[in-house]
Design an enzyme around this catalytic site. Structure first.
Site, PDB file in Angstrom:
ATOM      1  N   ASP A 265     -11.308 -13.033  -4.238  1.00  0.00           N
ATOM      2  CA  ASP A 265     -11.929 -11.743  -4.020  1.00  0.00           C
ATOM      3  C   ASP A 265     -13.003 -11.609  -5.096  1.00  0.00           C
ATOM      4  O   ASP A 265     -13.014 -12.342  -6.085  1.00  0.00           O
ATOM      5  CB  ASP A 265     -10.887 -10.610  -4.105  1.00  0.00           C
ATOM      6  CG  ASP A 265     -11.381  -9.359  -3.411  1.00  0.00           C
ATOM      7  OD1 ASP A 265     -10.555  -8.534  -2.997  1.00  0.00           O
ATOM      8  OD2 ASP A 265     -12.622  -9.216  -3.263  1.00  0.00           O
TER       9      ASP A 265
HETATM   10  C1  GLC Z   1     -14.150  -6.321  -2.362  1.00  0.00           C
HETATM   11  C2  GLC Z   1     -12.975  -6.353  -1.422  1.00  0.00           C
HETATM   12  C3  GLC Z   1     -13.055  -7.470  -0.410  1.00  0.00           C
HETATM   13  C4  GLC Z   1     -14.511  -7.672  -0.017  1.00  0.00           C
HETATM   14  C5  GLC Z   1     -15.216  -8.232  -1.225  1.00  0.00           C
HETATM   15  C6  GLC Z   1     -16.725  -8.372  -0.978  1.00  0.00           C
HETATM   16  O1  GLC Z   1     -13.753  -6.010  -3.659  1.00  0.00           O
HETATM   17  O2  GLC Z   1     -11.678  -6.364  -2.017  1.00  0.00           O
HETATM   18  O3  GLC Z   1     -12.259  -7.080   0.724  1.00  0.00           O
HETATM   19  O4  GLC Z   1     -14.606  -8.584   1.070  1.00  0.00           O
HETATM   20  O5  GLC Z   1     -15.005  -7.459  -2.400  1.00  0.00           O
HETATM   21  O6  GLC Z   1     -17.298  -7.121  -0.824  1.00  0.00           O
END
Ligand code: GLC
Length: 666
Positions: free
Chosen positions: A222
């Protein structure tokens, strides 16, 4: 196209591939590897225009995933994924960052609107169908957030303390089931699991995801979930997102010092190369097959199938009059949500749509031909006298209420399950003057309605139903379409009725000592009443169940066959559900578990024979001593009905697997 052999890259080029080039793209290793563009979902393309100072590109805002799950229609999940994939193709995204398959352990979780269910089986079948839909268009999917990321409070540091059996049976199960769709990527979560960050949790990433589940794609972090790029590589994380300046240096140092072997770098870099080549091969075949209008229509269609009718006393609905309610021809709609409904929660999953909806009250006026009065509700200075007067004069008063991204969003959890006191007061005050009242709730997860639901005649749970909600909702309210959606999460009577009142964290760790008893499994175990049970939803039609037959079709395969009869004058779709109970289990098991369902359109007075297949997975539980799923011989009860708390049909079967598959036989 030729396959890039990782061996042909320099060590430095290989290491450069292990972190992003920027916020959204993978690295190119000095132009030798195609860059892959990653972009959010999961309920529509959320992409930042890198050439237009990161402005968010407009896209189709489909109903958010919780409303998709309320359709109980995996064909729609496939179409949902394919629809978003078309916009990925238009805007050049290779991988869509969705679906989110995290289990709804608590209704307080700020991201529940992005997720699919409290039940792992349902979340798994929907996750797989979504992935198949996206990837059918040559765009990759990304199953997230792996794993046990079930609340947003302090999600980057708070460890989810989960026992082995609960992990496998509840929190890993949707990821395992989604593997059948061969997702291109998986995203690890922010949180530690049992004290080790997901991004450096080798047991979960390598032993379980790659080893047990057979995942052969790329594991990304993430955004900002990597705390130590070296430990991440050692845990077999392939891609640290977004770009991290210090990644290459730290990893190079680790190779020099022998902490990481070049073979490990090769393995990780090859995954990035494989993803790039998968995207490159797919890109040449990608074809947009829908127009913007068609994608909007899909948003309307899914909203219509997913919005849930929770209460319809005296058949106050449909509007426009019917035999039971003696005709109604004057409506009053109060509140600005009629013009600007909440269509999503907040955070990375919130899609920016260009579509401007016609107000709900305008749709109602058109679709009923009746006088429909509208008032915006200025909460801080309401003209109560006029409001009461309008409610008093109308046949039905419609109150759209709810909360927006400020309440339900990524990065924070709710602290209450209720509407604001002002909204609750408004409902009670207006209902006191209205002949009949219908409340429409816009929210991303369960709402405690107990203070006001007794004072109103109808309740519709609109959820966060995307850019087509007013069109869909008005069709349903006015009887141009019939409600068919059913909840995929329990609506408890109060926050106090949830496990420990939602307070399972001590600030440092979140103790999952509810174990496998999550959602309806918990309320069943505690024999608690609920406001609306898992699997509940009303319709203008009425269905009756009968003639349950259980047919053994293999060693551990059975067909559950039953009849569903529409005993009303309205055609409708019924979602019938099949639950299984292990009666004499050696291990502690839930009262019942959902193991199959069917959604069938049934005409007035028609009887449909429904067949639901159960295989061994319907009987097995995760046995920690054996380190695998295990089905124990003996009697299993089968329950069939329209919700987890309305199961009129009951049968039983005797599982008789070969003796050498059994343990602890008494
Ligand atoms: C965010 C979310 C994830 C998302 C990523 C990119 O923090 O937790 O679901 O796809 O970052 O935006």
């Amino acid at each position: 196209m030729k396959k890039t052999e990782v061996k042909k890259l320099t060590l430095e080029e290989k290491i450069s591939l292990l972190t992003g080039a920027d916020n959204w793209q993978t690295e190119s290793a000095d132009g030798k590897v195609r860059q892959v563009f990653l972009s959010d979902g999961p309920s529509g393309l959320r992409m930042h225009d890198l050439k237009n100072n990161y402005a968010t590109i407009k896209a189709t805002a489909l109903p958010t995933c919780h409303v998709l799950s309320y359709t109980w229609d995996t064909d729609l999940a496939f179409e949902y994924g394919a629809t978003i994939a078309d916009e990925c193709i238009i805007h050049g995204a290779d991988v869509l960052l969705g679906p989110g398959v995290n289990i709804k352990r608590t209704p307080l979780c700020g991201r529940n609107f992005e997720y699919l269910s409290e039940d792992p089986y349902l979340a798994g079948v929907f996750g797989a169908a979504y992935v198949e839909g996206v990837q059918s268009k040559g765009v990759g999917a990304c199953v997230k957030h792996y794993c046990a990321n079930n609340s947003e409070a302090d999600r980057c540091h708070q460890s989810s303390e989960v026992d082995e059996r609960t992990l496998h049976e509840i929190y890993l199960k949707p990821f395992e089931m989604t593997m059948k769709a061969k997702p291109w990527t998986v995203m690890c979560s922010y949180n530690p699991i049992n004290g080790i960050y997901a991004s450096e949790n080798r047991k979960l990433l390598n032993d379980v995801l790659r080893g047990e589940f057979g995942f052969d794609g790329l594991i990304m972090s993430d955004w900002g979930a990597v705390h130590n790029p070296v430990r991440a590589v050692q845990a077999t994380l392939d891609l640290c997102m977004p770009h991290r300046d210090d990644s290459a240096g730290l990893i190079s140092e680790a190779v020099k010092s022998g902490k990481i072997g070049e073979a490990e770098i090769d393995e990780r870099a090859q995954k990035v190369i494989d993803l790039a080549e998968k995207a490159e091969r797919a890109a040449v075949k990608r074809k947009v097959t829908t127009t913007a209008e068609e994608r909007h229509e899909t948003a309307v269609k899914i909203a219509k199938e997913g919005i849930v009718l929770l209460k319809n006393e005296g058949n106050v609905l449909p509007l426009g009059g019917n035999a039971e309610n003696g005709g109604q021809n004057k409506y009053f709609v109060l509140g600005e949500l009629s013009e600007k409904p909440f269509i999503s929660g907040g955070g990375s999953g919130e899609v920016q749509t260009a579509f401007v909806q016609k107000a709900l009250h305008e749709h109602i006026a058109e679709k009923t031909g009746a006088e429909t009065k509208y008032r915006n509700f200025c909460g801080w200075e309401p003209n109560w006298r006029d409001i009461y007067g309008d409610a008093y004069e109308a046949d039905v008063t419609i109150l759209p209420v709810g909360h927006d991204r400020s309440v339900e969003s990524e990065a924070h959890d709710r602290s209450s399950l209720r509407l604001t006191p002002e909204q609750e007061d408004m409902i009670l005050r207006v209902a006191g003057y209205a002949k009949k009242t219908v409340v429409i709730v816009y929210a991303g997860s369960a709402v405690d309605m107990s203070r006001w639901i007794g004072a109103v005649d109808g309740v519709v749970f609109s959820g966060y139903a995307g850019e087509g909600v007013n069109e869909a909702l008005s069709d349903l309210l006015c009887g141009k379409a019939n409600f068919g959606g059913k909840l995929t999460e329990t609506f408890p009577l109060s926050l106090e009725d949830t496990y420990k009142g939602g307070r399972t964290s001590d600030g440092m760790t979140d103790l999952y000592d509810d174990g496998i008893f999550v959602g309806y499994r918990y309320y069943d175990k505690e024999k608690k009443e609920v406001l609306f049970p898992f699997g509940f939803g009303l319709s203008y039609a009425k269905f009756e169940y009968g003639d349950l037959r259980i047919e053994k079709t293999g060693e551990s395969d059975y067909d559950i066959v039953y009849n569903v009869t529409n005993v009303s004058e309205a055609a409708g779709k019924e979602i019938s559900q099949v639950y299984v109970k292990d009666v004499l289990a050696t291990a502690r098991r839930p009262e019942k578990e959902l193991k199959g369902f069917s959604k069938d359109l049934i005409a007035p007075h028609e009887t449909k024979t429904v067949r639901v297949h159960l295989d061994i997975s319907a009987f097995a539980y995760y046995n920690v001593s054996l380190g695998k799923w295990y089905a124990e011989n003996g009697v299993f009860e089968i329950f069939v009905g329209g919700s987890s708390r309305n199961l009129p049909l009951k049968g039983k079967l005797y599982l008789e697997l070969p003796e050498d598959t059994q343990y602890s036989v008494r």
